[in-house]
Write a protein that holds these residues in place. Sequence first.
Motif, PDB file in Angstrom:
ATOM      1  N   ASP A 170     -10.733 104.397  70.531  1.00 50.41           N
ATOM      2  CA  ASP A 170     -12.422 105.195  70.246  1.00 50.41           C
ATOM      3  C   ASP A 170     -12.995 104.951  70.882  1.00 50.41           C
ATOM      4  O   ASP A 170     -13.945 104.579  70.957  1.00 50.41           O
ATOM      5  N   GLU A 171     -12.271 106.098  71.838  1.00 49.24           N
ATOM      6  CA  GLU A 171     -13.252 105.767  73.297  1.00 49.24           C
ATOM      7  C   GLU A 171     -14.965 106.426  72.748  1.00 49.24           C
ATOM      8  O   GLU A 171     -15.552 105.468  73.265  1.00 49.24           O
ATOM      9  N   GLU A 172     -15.018 107.478  72.395  1.00 48.05           N
ATOM     10  CA  GLU A 172     -16.645 108.123  71.670  1.00 48.05           C
ATOM     11  C   GLU A 172     -16.956 106.939  71.323  1.00 48.05           C
ATOM     12  O   GLU A 172     -17.889 106.558  71.548  1.00 48.05           O
ATOM     13  N   PHE A 173     -16.262 106.057  70.611  1.00 41.46           N
ATOM     14  CA  PHE A 173     -17.538 104.609  69.256  1.00 41.46           C
ATOM     15  C   PHE A 173     -18.343 104.527  70.426  1.00 41.46           C
ATOM     16  O   PHE A 173     -19.054 103.495  70.123  1.00 41.46           O
ATOM     17  N   ALA A 174     -16.724 103.703  70.729  1.00 42.38           N
ATOM     18  CA  ALA A 174     -17.169 102.681  72.201  1.00 42.38           C
ATOM     19  C   ALA A 174     -18.407 103.182  73.411  1.00 42.38           C
ATOM     20  O   ALA A 174     -18.985 102.061  73.066  1.00 42.38           O
ATOM     21  N   ARG A 175     -18.290 104.418  73.603  1.00 40.63           N
ATOM     22  CA  ARG A 175     -19.231 104.734  74.482  1.00 40.63           C
ATOM     23  C   ARG A 175     -20.882 104.893  73.325  1.00 40.63           C
ATOM     24  O   ARG A 175     -21.921 104.318  73.873  1.00 40.63           O
ATOM     25  N   THR A 176     -21.065 105.217  72.031  1.00 40.52           N
ATOM     26  CA  THR A 176     -21.725 104.835  71.082  1.00 40.52           C
ATOM     27  C   THR A 176     -22.223 103.885  71.410  1.00 40.52           C
ATOM     28  O   THR A 176     -23.771 103.342  70.631  1.00 40.52           O
ATOM     29  N   ARG A 177     -21.691 102.613  71.231  1.00 37.15           N
ATOM     30  CA  ARG A 177     -22.143 101.475  71.286  1.00 37.15           C
ATOM     31  C   ARG A 177     -22.558 100.750  72.032  1.00 37.15           C
ATOM     32  O   ARG A 177     -22.933  99.157  72.498  1.00 37.15           O
ATOM     33  N   GLY A 178     -22.712 101.895  73.462  1.00 41.99           N
ATOM     34  CA  GLY A 178     -23.123 100.841  74.511  1.00 41.99           C
ATOM     35  C   GLY A 178     -22.116 100.442  75.842  1.00 41.99           C
ATOM     36  O   GLY A 178     -22.597  99.791  76.594  1.00 41.99           O
ATOM     37  N   LEU A 179     -21.141 100.600  75.217  1.00 46.79           N
ATOM     38  CA  LEU A 179     -20.085  99.915  76.174  1.00 46.79           C
ATOM     39  C   LEU A 179     -19.870 100.974  76.958  1.00 46.79           C
ATOM     40  O   LEU A 179     -19.830 101.975  77.260  1.00 46.79           O
ATOM     41  N   ARG A 180     -19.600 100.121  78.399  1.00 45.05           N
ATOM     42  CA  ARG A 180     -19.351 101.301  79.575  1.00 45.05           C
ATOM     43  C   ARG A 180     -17.838 101.380  79.881  1.00 45.05           C
ATOM     44  O   ARG A 180     -17.197 100.662  80.679  1.00 45.05           O
ATOM     45  N   VAL A 181     -17.265 102.480  78.977  1.00 45.74           N
ATOM     46  CA  VAL A 181     -16.392 103.163  78.961  1.00 45.74           C
ATOM     47  C   VAL A 181     -15.777 103.418  80.300  1.00 45.74           C
ATOM     48  O   VAL A 181     -14.343 102.929  80.470  1.00 45.74           O
ATOM     49  N   ASP A 182     -16.373 104.074  81.452  1.00 46.30           N
ATOM     50  CA  ASP A 182     -15.575 104.348  82.168  1.00 46.30           C
ATOM     51  C   ASP A 182     -15.634 103.593  83.016  1.00 46.30           C
ATOM     52  O   ASP A 182     -14.209 103.527  84.000  1.00 46.30           O
ATOM     53  N   ALA A 183     -16.366 102.031  83.358  1.00 49.36           N
ATOM     54  CA  ALA A 183     -16.042 101.086  84.319  1.00 49.36           C
ATOM     55  C   ALA A 183     -14.778 100.496  83.627  1.00 49.36           C
ATOM     56  O   ALA A 183     -13.893 100.110  84.509  1.00 49.36           O
ATOM     57  N   LEU A 184     -14.859  99.908  82.138  1.00 42.74           N
ATOM     58  CA  LEU A 184     -13.751  99.258  81.857  1.00 42.74           C
ATOM     59  C   LEU A 184     -12.297 100.118  81.955  1.00 42.74           C
ATOM     60  O   LEU A 184     -11.290 100.015  82.146  1.00 42.74           O
TER      61      LEU A 184
END
Lengths: 287, 261
Positions: A170-184
């Motif tokens: 769940d990429e969107e949730f990961a983003r709301t947790r402050g993960l650097r989704v694009d870099a990952l």
Amino acid sequence: MSEFLDAVANYKFMQYALATGLLASVACGVVGTYVTMRRIGYIAGGISHCVLGGLGAANYLIQVHGWTWLQPLHGAVFAALLAAFIIGFVSLRAREREDTIIGALWAVGMAAGVLFIARTPGYSQDLMSYLFGNILMVTPADLWMVIALDIFVVGLGVLLFNQFTAICFDEEFARTRGLRVDALYMLLLCLTALTVVLLVSVVGIVLVIALLTLPVAVAGQMARSMSRIMILSSILCAVFTTGGLALSYAPNLPAGATIIVLAAAAYLAATLAGAVSRRLRARASLK
Amino acid sequence: MERHKNTTPAPGEPAVRISGVTFAFNGDPVLRNMSIDIKEREFVAIVGPNGSGKTTILKLILGLLHPLAGTVRVFGSPPERARARMGYVPQYIYADVRFPVHVLDVALMGRLGRRGAGLGPFSARDRRAALDALDEVGLADLRNRPFSDLSGGQRQRVLIARALVSEPDILLLDEPTASLDSEVAAQLYDLLGRMNERMTVILVSHDLWFVSRYVKRVLCIQKNVQMHDTTDVDAEALGQLCGLGMRMVRHQDSCPGGDCR
């Protein structure tokens, strides 16, 4: 089979081949699981075909311009990472055009490879071994490179397990947790690119996709957590590469193709067994 | 429960302040000069027909989308810096239905991005927090089940647990009852009512029937935005105020072409 064991005991090239297969299997299981769950198999295919351009260019530079310090694998790594960066950039910027770019890179990478090979004297027969694997030709220098890539890929793949699993799920949730989704995501594409290079040494450019996905598909029939699928698919990949080498040695068959056929047979068997056992269970629950 | 707040709101500072926000998808304006304050411990339902921009508001608050004009502040900070204090429950998970994760694994994802939850495996403390959150939504017994084996209502509760493990001050939910039958949905709202005792709850819904029993205020999104206190009006009146018929809001497919206006 005894011929194969003799060869393993006596011939360096067979030991290198075996070691390459086993090392690549670990990366294959770890990264293959992410690739399958994030559904970027097509991206892995695009990257792998770009590797031909890198191999061709490196060989051209070695033969024609005398860059003796260069290894063909360096070219493969460079081309794979470049392809991963381009695809990653495009998919982060303009999602809907992703497949066009992947398809274009896929073909352009091959075309560049063929052009370089045509311009490199005496190396046109290499084309077959690039496309379908040349695991028996692995050199000690290749093996060191394989070891280094394997440690890097598996190390990051395991250390960032929670992060990668979260962006696959769940990429969107990961983003709301402050993960650097694009870099990952970019990092995951780079690990995929390096794994593709490892597997190109084993089964060749065209067959990489099967080795990246089939062990995971078989493991997915038996296990239902990411970590177990990773471990199981690494083991399966090791069994397929070793088994393929063993089966192909005495009749002098191409090892890469044998490995893939073996993996596909296992997948077919696992799928059929899964369907039968589901049906039996359904019938038992009706009684 | 531990609480570390890096930004303590000034007294009277709203949990969410949206000021003069305009947003458009590909040139189509969805929200126009919208302003709204949501205070701490409020239970707000954002209600409106399909395509009216309900989910957009949620994503603006989460900082997943950015306004063309105007500002969004969460506890006085830009949304990106307040993310640690927000727990998000999406409507769908887009991953493969057979994605190989167990219930506890999903709940643990809510611990990511915290200080201390970096490289390598989750700590014992993370696991305890995830188990507590699963316990709170009544699913601790199912922690070792594959996520894909659960019913729709159970999955929804796992996703709420995932949002709760980060110990948020605001819980944001997108259509939490869209795929649930009325009994399960009622249980879900009981749970949210309990959550509301310690956190702000903001949800998006087209299902006013349930909403009105628990929520303190309803935000109707249409061409213009209106706030209504639920004490003033009953569900039926709200439905009319918001331009929604009570019967049609249950099933999206009864809005031909997805346009209920």
